[in-house]
Design a protein around this motif. Structure first.
Motif: not given
Length: 168
Positions: A159-168, A101-107, A151-157
């Protein structure tokens, strides 16, 4: 003095990793979903709300949804544009928390009816969502751009990653 349990422990490394190629591939897969959960703040009470929305990553303007003025999140986004999205599908088997799952903070920002980009948005939206033909041109519907902040990707147990806005 007792430390605040919500504060990060300076001795413990951040368990969320920087994004790698595998994580970014999963992010791009999740961004192809046609729906998301949208979290917003009620402008009258300040309490949180959540809605399921139609979602698209438009090649011209980025993340986008189409919202009815009758929906509670319409006014919420207009008055308080900070929001968050959750993208992900729970598979048919297993623990739901093991699915990516991918959580994105946005405006949020509304696309004006006379915006020159609107006809293109409309055409591309209808390519992905042909059933929207019955309501897309009603006066209370508006496109909303969702500009990512973080953004924050939770790829499973584990497996959590910071995702930069530019990567979306």
């Amino acid at each position: 003095m007792t430390p605040d349990p919500r504060s990060p422990d300076p001795k413990r490394p951040d368990p969320v990793q920087p994004a790698n190629a595998e994580a970014l591939a999963l992010v791009h897969q999740l961004l192809t979903l046609d729906h998301a959960a949208l979290a917003w703040e009620d402008p009258d009470t300040g309490t949180p709300g959540i809605s399921r929305i139609a979602f698209a990553r438009d090649p011209e303007v980025g993340m986008l949804t189409l919202v009815s003025g009758l929906a509670p999140h319409f006014r919420a986004l207009r008055d308080r544009p900070d929001c968050a999205l959750m993208l992900g599908d729970v598979g048919g088997k297993g623990d739901p928390l093991t699915h990516p799952r991918l959580m994105i903070r946005a405006r949020a920002s509304f696309v004006a009816p006379d915006d020159p980009a609107r006809p293109g948005l409309r055409a591309r939206w209808l390519e992905r969502n042909p059933k929207a033909t019955i309501y897309i041109d009603l006066s209370d519907f508006a496109f909303v751009r969702l500009t990512p902040i973080s953004a924050l990707l939770n790829g499973g147990f584990a497996r959590a990653y910071h995702i930069a806005p530019g990567d979306l």
